[in-house]
Scaffold this motif. Structure first.
Motif, mmCIF file in Angstrom:
data_model
loop_
_atom_site.group_PDB
_atom_site.id
_atom_site.type_symbol
_atom_site.label_atom_id
_atom_site.label_comp_id
_atom_site.label_asym_id
_atom_site.label_seq_id
_atom_site.Cartn_x
_atom_site.Cartn_y
_atom_site.Cartn_z
ATOM 1 N N SER A 161 0.862 -1.172 0.000
ATOM 2 C CA SER A 161 0.000 0.000 0.000
ATOM 3 C C SER A 161 0.903 1.228 0.000
ATOM 4 C CB SER A 161 -0.897 -0.022 1.242
ATOM 5 O OG SER A 161 -1.630 1.161 1.320
ATOM 6 N N ASN A 162 0.576 2.200 -0.829
ATOM 7 C CA ASN A 162 1.324 3.461 -0.910
ATOM 8 C C ASN A 162 2.754 3.281 -1.391
ATOM 9 O OD1 ASN A 162 -0.791 5.245 0.173
ATOM 10 N ND2 ASN A 162 -0.520 4.066 2.051
ATOM 11 N N PHE A 163 3.036 2.267 -2.203
ATOM 12 C CA PHE A 163 4.376 2.084 -2.776
ATOM 13 C C PHE A 163 4.414 2.727 -4.169
ATOM 14 C CE2 PHE A 163 7.019 -1.236 -0.475
ATOM 15 C CZ PHE A 163 6.298 -1.183 0.710
ATOM 16 N N ASN A 164 5.556 3.352 -4.500
ATOM 17 C CA ASN A 164 5.717 3.901 -5.859
ATOM 18 C C ASN A 164 6.416 2.866 -6.761
ATOM 19 O OD1 ASN A 164 8.536 4.134 -5.491
ATOM 20 N ND2 ASN A 164 8.347 6.227 -4.685
ATOM 21 N N VAL A 181 -1.474 -6.887 -4.877
ATOM 22 C CA VAL A 181 -2.094 -5.571 -5.083
ATOM 23 C C VAL A 181 -1.174 -4.470 -4.548
ATOM 24 C CG1 VAL A 181 -4.459 -6.473 -4.748
ATOM 25 C CG2 VAL A 181 -3.261 -5.425 -2.820
ATOM 26 N N ASN A 182 -1.449 -3.252 -4.988
ATOM 27 C CA ASN A 182 -0.890 -2.053 -4.354
ATOM 28 C C ASN A 182 -2.082 -1.135 -4.098
ATOM 29 O OD1 ASN A 182 0.991 -0.143 -3.436
ATOM 30 N ND2 ASN A 182 1.314 0.711 -5.482
ATOM 31 N N GLN A 183 -2.349 -0.845 -2.823
ATOM 32 C CA GLN A 183 -3.513 -0.004 -2.486
ATOM 33 C C GLN A 183 -3.055 1.452 -2.380
ATOM 34 O OE1 GLN A 183 -5.982 0.670 1.474
ATOM 35 N NE2 GLN A 183 -6.609 -1.265 0.572
ATOM 36 N N VAL A 184 -3.609 2.308 -3.228
ATOM 37 C CA VAL A 184 -3.184 3.713 -3.262
ATOM 38 C C VAL A 184 -4.404 4.621 -3.435
ATOM 39 C CG1 VAL A 184 -0.867 3.266 -4.200
ATOM 40 C CG2 VAL A 184 -2.781 3.600 -5.768
ATOM 41 N N GLU A 185 -4.192 5.911 -3.212
ATOM 42 C CA GLU A 185 -5.279 6.868 -3.421
ATOM 43 C C GLU A 185 -5.559 7.006 -4.922
ATOM 44 O OE1 GLU A 185 -4.925 10.497 -1.170
ATOM 45 O OE2 GLU A 185 -6.149 11.619 -2.609
ATOM 46 N N ILE A 186 -6.819 6.851 -5.314
ATOM 47 C CA ILE A 186 -7.192 7.044 -6.733
ATOM 48 C C ILE A 186 -8.573 7.702 -6.833
ATOM 49 C CG2 ILE A 186 -7.480 5.995 -9.030
ATOM 50 C CD1 ILE A 186 -5.878 3.616 -8.180
ATOM 51 N N HIS A 187 -8.637 8.783 -7.606
ATOM 52 C CA HIS A 187 -9.884 9.466 -7.983
ATOM 53 C C HIS A 187 -9.474 10.377 -9.123
ATOM 54 C CE1 HIS A 187 -7.961 12.600 -5.684
ATOM 55 N NE2 HIS A 187 -7.897 11.767 -4.640
ATOM 56 N N PHE A 198 2.447 0.674 -14.906
ATOM 57 C CA PHE A 198 3.547 -0.118 -14.341
ATOM 58 C C PHE A 198 3.004 -1.386 -13.661
ATOM 59 C CE2 PHE A 198 6.176 -1.296 -10.726
ATOM 60 C CZ PHE A 198 7.454 -1.329 -11.265
ATOM 61 N N CYS A 199 1.952 -1.222 -12.872
ATOM 62 C CA CYS A 199 1.410 -2.366 -12.121
ATOM 63 C C CYS A 199 0.802 -3.405 -13.069
ATOM 64 C CB CYS A 199 0.400 -1.890 -11.083
ATOM 65 S SG CYS A 199 1.216 -1.113 -9.676
ATOM 66 N N LYS A 200 0.115 -2.930 -14.108
ATOM 67 C CA LYS A 200 -0.474 -3.870 -15.080
ATOM 68 C C LYS A 200 0.626 -4.718 -15.707
ATOM 69 C CE LYS A 200 -4.883 -2.578 -16.958
ATOM 70 N NZ LYS A 200 -5.489 -1.444 -17.624
ATOM 71 N N LYS A 201 1.733 -4.057 -16.047
ATOM 72 C CA LYS A 201 2.858 -4.760 -16.684
ATOM 73 C C LYS A 201 3.354 -5.902 -15.774
ATOM 74 C CE LYS A 201 7.087 -2.925 -17.529
ATOM 75 N NZ LYS A 201 7.880 -1.748 -17.764
ATOM 76 N N HIS A 202 3.236 -5.722 -14.469
ATOM 77 C CA HIS A 202 3.733 -6.737 -13.524
ATOM 78 C C HIS A 202 2.586 -7.528 -12.881
ATOM 79 C CE1 HIS A 202 7.850 -5.358 -13.888
ATOM 80 N NE2 HIS A 202 7.389 -4.118 -13.849
ATOM 81 N N GLN A 203 1.420 -7.485 -13.489
ATOM 82 C CA GLN A 203 0.222 -8.210 -12.989
ATOM 83 C C GLN A 203 -0.088 -7.890 -11.523
ATOM 84 O OE1 GLN A 203 2.711 -10.824 -14.328
ATOM 85 N NE2 GLN A 203 2.031 -10.018 -16.295
ATOM 86 N N ILE A 204 0.114 -6.647 -11.151
ATOM 87 C CA ILE A 204 -0.266 -6.222 -9.794
ATOM 88 C C ILE A 204 -1.524 -5.354 -9.928
ATOM 89 C CG2 ILE A 204 0.449 -4.848 -7.777
ATOM 90 C CD1 ILE A 204 3.387 -5.550 -8.601
ATOM 91 N N LEU A 205 -2.535 -5.716 -9.143
ATOM 92 C CA LEU A 205 -3.809 -5.011 -9.238
ATOM 93 C C LEU A 205 -3.755 -3.736 -8.382
ATOM 94 C CD1 LEU A 205 -6.798 -5.331 -10.179
ATOM 95 C CD2 LEU A 205 -7.166 -6.711 -8.105
ATOM 96 N N LEU A 206 -4.315 -2.657 -8.897
ATOM 97 C CA LEU A 206 -4.395 -1.446 -8.068
ATOM 98 C C LEU A 206 -5.720 -1.432 -7.308
ATOM 99 C CD1 LEU A 206 -3.117 1.645 -10.090
ATOM 100 C CD2 LEU A 206 -1.989 0.428 -8.233
ATOM 101 N N GLU A 207 -5.625 -1.073 -6.045
ATOM 102 C CA GLU A 207 -6.829 -0.857 -5.242
ATOM 103 C C GLU A 207 -6.921 0.644 -4.984
ATOM 104 O OE1 GLU A 207 -7.090 -4.847 -2.480
ATOM 105 O OE2 GLU A 207 -6.844 -2.915 -1.530
ATOM 106 N N ALA A 208 -8.115 1.202 -5.180
ATOM 107 C CA ALA A 208 -8.302 2.652 -5.025
ATOM 108 C C ALA A 208 -8.847 2.970 -3.643
ATOM 109 C CB ALA A 208 -9.291 3.147 -6.071
#
Ligand SMILES: NC(=O)C1=CN([C@@H]2O[C@H](COP(=O)(O)OP(=O)(O)OC[C@H]3O[C@@H](n4cnc5c(N)ncnc54)[C@H](OP(=O)(O)O)[C@@H]3O)[C@@H](O)[C@H]2O)C=CC1
Ligand SMILES: O=C1CO[C@H](CO)[C@@H](O)[C@@H]1O
Length: 323
Positions: A161-164, A181-187, A198-208
């Motif tokens: 969570s909150n990783f760049n 997953v990587n959970q980050v702020e998204i809106h 970047f995350c899609k390329k590494h099959q990591i799902l983003l959580e908003a």
């Protein structure tokens, strides 16, 4: 009881796309909130040691299980490792405390809450924990301990969570298990387009998280732009005859991301859940693009600016927004 739509993670485990956030829900209201959310159909709860309400959530879940209408295996429970417990031997300790508090036997997902660490603290000790940054504790050590929790079956999946991008890249170089997953702020003011790529390329799902702009945040400043008041969002909401919040939630859902939204109000808990139902309404492509491409404001509601001096503070490219 209805259930929610799911997305497959890189370890072939499904994650329900809509989660109920539990930050800033007090002891006195959390039990009703959990009961309402489960009755409406939420199956994913987003918790954290930091939120200070895991014991109350556990008591409420235990009541729900006893009623027999819902089983542990129907739920997807996320919790997070707080920054004071990044040292290798602390990770398991906090995880076990969290599992016991939540009365949930195992966690479906355990996240490193932030990439920076605070000075080491014993989670058994109830004294106020320190929040002074300790730059010597490397999150690679923390990740190794997280992987052991999977081997021990205390948790089914682990994530961040909150990783760049750079920080995730370091994990990917040495990991046995990839973060799911990587959970980050998204809106729309913080769309995270490069991170998503970047995350899609590494099959990591983003959580908003904070999809509605953390409306009642205590650290609100007078000139903060409010996403729920945005004129583009409001005009699209008028067109579909739905509240602005519904447009913001669909924006996340239509990007195929996991959406973590908090409400402690029964009507809004229900209203937010309805947004994942495709039959409710769908954004057409033109409106989606207006939100995704035309809104130019950039703003982060959860800046944790008091930690900007930390070596691993993740939002360096956003430092212009920090006074
Ligand atoms: N990993 C991390 O570092 C972080 C994770 N999170 C997670 O994400 C969750 C959501 O983020 P959060 O910061 O709470 O912000 P949200 O964007 O979810 O906003 C929550 C606020 O919006 C209000 N609200 C909810 N639904 C509606 C609606 N339909 N219309 C109008 N207002 C509404 C809520 O009020 P009310 O309760 O009165 O409905 C609350 O004040 C957290 O609870 C937590 O689980 C959040 C921040 C950081
Ligand atoms: O999960 C969280 C809830 O909000 C807090 C205040 O910004 C964050 O620090 C934390 O990561």
């Amino acid at each position: 009881m209805s259930s929610s739509r799911s997305i497959l993670m890189n370890n072939n485990i499904e994650i329900p796309q809509l989660a109920l956030g539990t930050y800033d829900i007090g002891e006195e209201e959390i039990s009703n909130v959990i009961e309402s959310a489960l009755s409406v159909g939420y199956r994913h709860l987003d918790c954290a040691w930091l939120y200070g309400n895991e014991k109350e959530i556990g008591a409420s879940l235990s009541q729900q299980f006893q009623k027999g209408e819902i089983k542990r295996s129907d739920l997807f429970i996320t919790s997070k490792l707080w920054c004071s417990f990044h040292k290798f031997e602390r990770v398991r300790q906090q995880c076990v405390i969290t599992i016991n508090d939540l009365q949930c036997q195992y966690l479906d997902l355990f996240l490193i809450h932030w990439p920076f660490a605070f000075v080491d603290h014993d989670p058994q000790n109830n004294e106020e924990h320190q929040s002074n940054v300790d730059d010597e504790i490397d999150f690679i050590e923390t990740w190794k301990a997280m992987e052991l929790l999977v081997d021990e079956r205390l948790v089914k999946s682990i994530g961040l969570s909150n990783f760049n991008e750079e920080q995730i890249g370091r994990i990917l170089q040495t990991c046995k298990y990839k973060p799911v997953v990587n959970q980050v702020e998204i809106h729309p003011y913080c769309p995270q387009i490069e991170l998503e790529y970047f995350c899609k390329k590494h099959q990591i799902l983003l959580e908003a998280y904070a999809p509605l702009g953390a409306k009642n945040r205590q650290w609100k400043k007078e000139n903060d732009p409010e996403i729920l008041e945005d004129k583009t969002i409001k005009s699209i909401a008028d067109k579909y005859n739905v509240p602005p919040a519904a447009i913001l939630l669909r924006y996340i859902i239509d990007r195929n991301l996991v959406c973590v939204v908090k409400s402690a109000n029964y009507q809004r808990i229900e209203q937010n859940f309805q947004c994942i139902n495709q039959n409710h309404f769908q954004l057409d492509e033109e409106d989606f693009n207006k939100i995704h491409n035309d809104i130019q404001i950039r703003f982060r509601y959860h800046q944790v600016e008091d930690k900007k001096y930390a070596k691993e503070y993740p939002f360096k490219q956003w430092k212009d927004f920090i006074p």
